[in-house]
Design an enzyme around this catalytic site. Structure first.
Site, PDB file in Angstrom:
ATOM      1  N   HIS A   1       3.466  -5.302   9.731  1.00 31.06           N
ATOM      2  CA  HIS A   1       3.953  -4.251  10.634  1.00 31.06           C
ATOM      3  C   HIS A   1       2.862  -3.187  10.841  1.00 31.06           C
ATOM      4  O   HIS A   1       2.630  -2.724  11.962  1.00 31.06           O
ATOM      5  CB  HIS A   1       5.184  -3.557  10.033  1.00 31.06           C
TER       6      HIS A   1
ATOM      7  N   GLN B   1       9.137 -15.917  19.824  1.00 33.46           N
ATOM      8  CA  GLN B   1       9.763 -14.633  20.200  1.00 33.46           C
ATOM      9  C   GLN B   1       8.876 -13.874  21.210  1.00 33.46           C
ATOM     10  O   GLN B   1       9.368 -13.341  22.206  1.00 33.46           O
ATOM     11  CB  GLN B   1       9.958 -13.791  18.941  1.00 33.46           C
TER      12      GLN B   1
ATOM     13  N   MET C   1       2.844 -12.799   5.772  1.00 31.62           N
ATOM     14  CA  MET C   1       3.711 -11.722   5.268  1.00 31.62           C
ATOM     15  C   MET C   1       5.004 -11.687   6.059  1.00 31.62           C
ATOM     16  O   MET C   1       5.013 -11.913   7.268  1.00 31.62           O
ATOM     17  CB  MET C   1       3.006 -10.387   5.382  1.00 31.62           C
TER      18      MET C   1
HETATM   19  P1  AMP Z   1      10.544  -7.692  11.924  1.00 29.78           P
HETATM   20  O1  AMP Z   1      10.670  -6.375  11.241  1.00 29.78           O
HETATM   21  O2  AMP Z   1      10.498  -8.851  10.993  1.00 29.78           O
HETATM   22  O3  AMP Z   1      11.546  -7.857  13.045  1.00 29.78           O
HETATM   23  O4  AMP Z   1       9.116  -7.692  12.629  1.00 29.78           O
HETATM   24  C1  AMP Z   1       8.724  -6.669  13.481  1.00 29.78           C
HETATM   25  C2  AMP Z   1       7.432  -7.056  14.153  1.00 29.78           C
HETATM   26  O5  AMP Z   1       6.437  -7.276  13.156  1.00 29.78           O
HETATM   27  C3  AMP Z   1       7.548  -8.364  14.959  1.00 29.78           C
HETATM   28  O6  AMP Z   1       6.833  -8.215  16.171  1.00 29.78           O
HETATM   29  C4  AMP Z   1       6.898  -9.367  14.055  1.00 29.78           C
HETATM   30  O7  AMP Z   1       6.330 -10.464  14.746  1.00 29.78           O
HETATM   31  C5  AMP Z   1       5.816  -8.524  13.397  1.00 29.78           C
HETATM   32  N1  AMP Z   1       5.369  -9.142  12.130  1.00 29.78           N
HETATM   33  C6  AMP Z   1       6.132  -9.541  11.099  1.00 29.78           C
HETATM   34  N2  AMP Z   1       5.388 -10.120  10.144  1.00 29.78           N
HETATM   35  C7  AMP Z   1       4.111 -10.080  10.572  1.00 29.78           C
HETATM   36  C8  AMP Z   1       2.859 -10.526  10.033  1.00 29.78           C
HETATM   37  N3  AMP Z   1       2.764 -11.135   8.854  1.00 29.78           N
HETATM   38  N4  AMP Z   1       1.738 -10.318  10.758  1.00 29.78           N
HETATM   39  C9  AMP Z   1       1.805  -9.712  11.987  1.00 29.78           C
HETATM   40  N5  AMP Z   1       2.958  -9.265  12.547  1.00 29.78           N
HETATM   41  C10 AMP Z   1       4.092  -9.451  11.859  1.00 29.78           C
END
Ligand code: AMP
Length: 282
Positions: A37, A152, A183
């Protein structure tokens, strides 16, 4: 850093910023923040004058038997991470986002019906609803999403096109643990030993990339990799596709994506690798 709990608070703030000609970047999250994030925030800061992060665990994208109730929530720790880093955090409740309830059916397009859309049909339906609502409240110039959730990202790009929204969609590379494991907030569900096992997913995707770059036949490579994955996981899917269309690779393909989803116990892991096509891999 301004905390906004009500739609009207963020609407007023954004109105002021737009009046001052500020470029606004927006990063929607479900909290449980990690380096993945934070890397999106770094990108946002390069692109925009003001950065807004939302934290909202979206009930619409969880199936009845999924982990909505136990999804990791760590608001205080998240706010400490964000304090010096962003201009505002939007933390709405369910009533603010869905005053008229959650829609049962939203068209997620062809790209939303394959791969993860097959195994988790409710997921893109719920995700697209919340992103559209958040975009309409926050009205950013640019929104940043992680390539970790690659499908997504494409579904959102399609939605922005269909609705003719003037929001630029930027993406950030996958941030990984030293072991290679992508992650994810849900990695908190993994024991230390499970986390070691989970790292095999990236190892095997890397093997597929290596073999594809050696011009090996994709079907053969996929079979080998599926066999290997099944030593550690319950396989949902492994695909090698055109990264722009998520269809089979053709002569027009310029970027290839290897995508996989697997279950380790009850934890579903997704990962992918994207690379340029250097040759003819058809
Ligand atoms: P989430 O809180 O899981 O809904 O993720 C919020 C945003 O963070 C989304 O756009 C995810 O694709 C991105 N995200 C989650 N994990 C990672 C990661 N390991 N590397 C880069 N972006 C991430």
């Amino acid at each position: 850093m301004k905390l906004c709990y009500q739609n009207i608070q963020i609407i007023d703030l954004v109105n002021d910023w737009h009046k001052q000609d500020k470029i606004i970047a927006f990063i929607p999250t479900m909290g449980g923040l990690h380096q993945g994030h934070l890397s999106l925030i770094d990108i946002a800061k390069q692109k925009a004058d003001k950065v807004i992060v939302s934290i909202f665990v979206n009930p619409a994208q969880f199936d009845k038997n999924e982990d909505l109730d136990r999804y990791p929530r760590s608001l205080n720790a998240d706010l400490v991470e964000l304090e010096e880093n962003v201009d505002s955090v939007f933390i709405p409740n369910v009533k603010q986002i869905y005053p008229n309830g959650i829609s049962k059916y939203v068209d997620v397009g062809m790209i939303g019906r394959i791969l993860c859309g097959k195994t988790r049909p409710y997921f893109f339906n719920g995700m697209i609803q919340v992103v559209e609502i958040l975009f309409k409240i926050v009205r950013p110039n640019v929104a940043i999403f992680g390539q970790k959730d690659y499908q997504q990202l494409l579904v959102i790009k399609q939605m922005v096109k269909n609705l003719s929204l003037d929001i630029y969609i930027e993406s950030g590379e996958i941030i990984r643990e030293k072991s290679g494991l992508a992650m994810s907030t849900r990695n908190q569900y993994l024991s230390e030993n499970d986390a070691k096992i989970a790292a095999n997913l990236y190892r095997i995707l890397t093997y597929v990339k290596h073999e594809v770059l050696q011009n090996k036949k994709i079907d053969v490579v996929k079979k080998m990799a599926e066999f290997d994955l099944k030593q550690y996981f319950k396989l949902d899917y492994l695909e090698v596709l055109d990264a722009n269309t998520l269809k089979q690779i053709t002569d027009n393909t310029c970027q290839i994506i290897i995508l996989s989803a697997v279950f380790l116990g009850s934890v579903r892991l997704i990962d992918n690798i994207i690379f340029l096509k250097r040759n003819n891999y058809v």
